[in-house]
Design a protein around this motif. Structure first.
Motif, PDB file in Angstrom:
ATOM      1  N   ILE A 295      49.517  22.948  29.287  1.00 15.87           N
ATOM      2  CA  ILE A 295      49.994  22.483  30.197  1.00 15.87           C
ATOM      3  C   ILE A 295      49.163  22.075  31.508  1.00 15.87           C
ATOM      4  O   ILE A 295      50.032  21.316  32.449  1.00 15.87           O
ATOM      5  CB  ILE A 295      51.087  23.931  30.758  1.00 15.87           C
ATOM      6  N   ALA A 296      48.455  22.854  31.722  1.00 11.50           N
ATOM      7  CA  ALA A 296      47.505  22.293  32.837  1.00 11.50           C
ATOM      8  C   ALA A 296      46.538  20.985  33.286  1.00 11.50           C
ATOM      9  O   ALA A 296      46.890  20.540  34.325  1.00 11.50           O
ATOM     10  CB  ALA A 296      46.600  23.669  33.352  1.00 11.50           C
ATOM     11  N   LEU A 297      46.998  20.911  31.911  1.00  2.44           N
ATOM     12  CA  LEU A 297      45.994  19.275  32.162  1.00  2.44           C
ATOM     13  C   LEU A 297      47.230  18.602  31.469  1.00  2.44           C
ATOM     14  O   LEU A 297      47.024  16.745  32.613  1.00  2.44           O
ATOM     15  CB  LEU A 297      45.179  19.421  30.750  1.00  2.44           C
ATOM     16  N   THR A 298      48.565  18.535  31.432  1.00  2.00           N
ATOM     17  CA  THR A 298      49.737  17.649  31.691  1.00  2.00           C
ATOM     18  C   THR A 298      49.978  17.604  32.847  1.00  2.00           C
ATOM     19  O   THR A 298      50.763  16.229  33.057  1.00  2.00           O
ATOM     20  CB  THR A 298      50.023  17.816  30.628  1.00  2.00           C
ATOM     21  N   LEU A 299      50.287  18.736  33.343  1.00  3.85           N
ATOM     22  CA  LEU A 299      51.374  19.053  34.841  1.00  3.85           C
ATOM     23  C   LEU A 299      50.633  19.822  36.140  1.00  3.85           C
ATOM     24  O   LEU A 299      50.734  19.822  36.553  1.00  3.85           O
ATOM     25  CB  LEU A 299      52.376  19.793  34.183  1.00  3.85           C
ATOM     26  N   LYS A 300      49.248  19.133  36.019  1.00  4.72           N
ATOM     27  CA  LYS A 300      48.319  19.605  36.473  1.00  4.72           C
ATOM     28  C   LYS A 300      48.389  19.104  38.707  1.00  4.72           C
ATOM     29  O   LYS A 300      48.343  19.720  39.399  1.00  4.72           O
ATOM     30  CB  LYS A 300      46.744  18.700  36.804  1.00  4.72           C
ATOM     31  N   ASP A 301      49.687  17.786  38.117  1.00  3.58           N
ATOM     32  CA  ASP A 301      49.765  17.473  40.519  1.00  3.58           C
ATOM     33  C   ASP A 301      51.422  18.520  40.429  1.00  3.58           C
ATOM     34  O   ASP A 301      51.828  18.023  41.853  1.00  3.58           O
ATOM     35  CB  ASP A 301      50.271  16.011  39.510  1.00  3.58           C
TER      36      ASP A 301
END
Length: 335
Positions: A295-301
């Motif tokens: 989740i952190a990698l794919t939604l970091k924005d």
């Protein structure tokens, strides 16, 4: 020297919290990892725990459960998670006393930070994503989710709310977002144009939720607010629906007549990320942490930072963290 945040009484966190200075910790023992903290988040749950503390403590109590930093030492013979290494970055949760310059953590709560993530995202990498994983699991336990059932979440503009929106889109879960204000709704539409969003400041907002559901049953509602809002959410739920409360933003208690639950066979359930470590098996914890990192990698924005403060600015950081309309998480850099 190790500067850390403590409290000895309950009450408003801005008044109750203080910074003390201790000697640097001793080298880690077997099963432990020494981390030099680079940033920690100010989560609402951290502050609620301080405010609700009864009486006065004989010794200072530590504060915080999540932080990120650099691994400075690993205890002899200690088994660490994949990627955790001397000089590498790591995030810890749940770690009592995480609001500290130095942390001696049990190895099983230390998670390696992917190179692609900034310190700002790494400091938020576990609590909010793990909460999102927990809530998605709760929602998908309802048989209608993934078919014709609709999920409703309140406080959708919050850090967890934005992550849950992104995860719901990725897994094709029908979602209606609920926020407090029209400006909050506009910002959420900008981020997630395909997801309907309703503002509770508008009269008849529950009718707007039903319209957005487009005839499909509202099967699950996720709510960190509580209070009077609970009544409206229960009224929205279809027979057999479930409301999951995971926060206590509202000061007033939940007041629901038994008939509200009985006539529609509704379920009212509470979830607390603080119980995750004790309730989940080792296999489930590993799976959840992997999901949180993804989740952190794919939604970091979506990991907005409201502001960053120093440890000497603790009062300002705490006051900012509870400011109405705040977008993102307040971070503290302790050095």
């Amino acid at each position: 020297m190790n500067r850390r945040v403590v409290h000895t009484r309950g009450g408003p966190p801005a008044d109750a919290l203080t910074v003390v200075q201790d000697p640097e910790p001793a080298p880690p023992e077997r099963g432990q990892v020494l981390i030099r903290t680079t940033a920690f988040p100010v989560h609402p749950g951290d502050l609620q725990a301080v405010e609700a503390y009864p009486g006065t403590a004989a010794t200072p109590l530590p504060v915080g459960v999540e932080a990120t930093g650099v691994v400075e030492a690993i205890g002899p013979g200690t088994h660490v998670a994949p990627g955790v290494a001397l000089g590498g970055r790591a995030t810890v949760f749940p770690q009592p006393g995480a609001w500290s310059q130095w942390i001696v953590a049990d190895a099983d709560v230390v998670v390696a930070v992917p190179e692609e993530l900034s310190d700002e995202v790494a400091a938020q990498m576990l609590v909010n994503p793990l909460t999102t994983v927990m809530l998605r699991r709760e929602a998908e336990e309802h048989l209608a989710l993934g078919y014709d059932g609709v999920l409703v979440q309140t406080a959708a503009g919050s850090s967890v709310g934005r992550l849950l929106t992104g995860v719901s889109q990725a897994h094709n879960l029908a979602l209606v977002n609920v926020v407090r204000s029209g400006s909050g709704a506009a910002e959420l539409r900008r981020r997630f144009p395909a997801v309907p969003v309703v503002a509770t400041e508008r009269p008849g907002w529950t009718d707007e939720v039903r319209a957005a559901a487009d005839g499909r049953p509202v099967s699950v509602a996720l709510d960190p607010i509580g209070g009077k809002l609970t009544e409206s959410l229960l009224a929205l739920l279809a027979p057999g629906g479930k409301l999951v409360g995971y926060g206590q933003i509202a000061e007033e208690p939940i007041s629901v007549h038994a008939s509200t639950l009985l006539h529609k066979s509704l379920t009212l359930r509470g979830k607390n990320i603080g119980r995750w470590l004790s309730e989940a098996s080792a296999e489930r914890r590993a799976s959840d942490v992997a999901a949180a990192k993804l989740i952190a990698l794919t939604l970091k924005d979506q990991f907005d930072v409201a502001a960053t403060y120093g440890l000497d600015e603790l009062r300002a950081a705490v006051e900012h963290a509870v400011r109405p309309g705040k977008v993102g998480t307040v971070l503290v850099r302790p050095w």
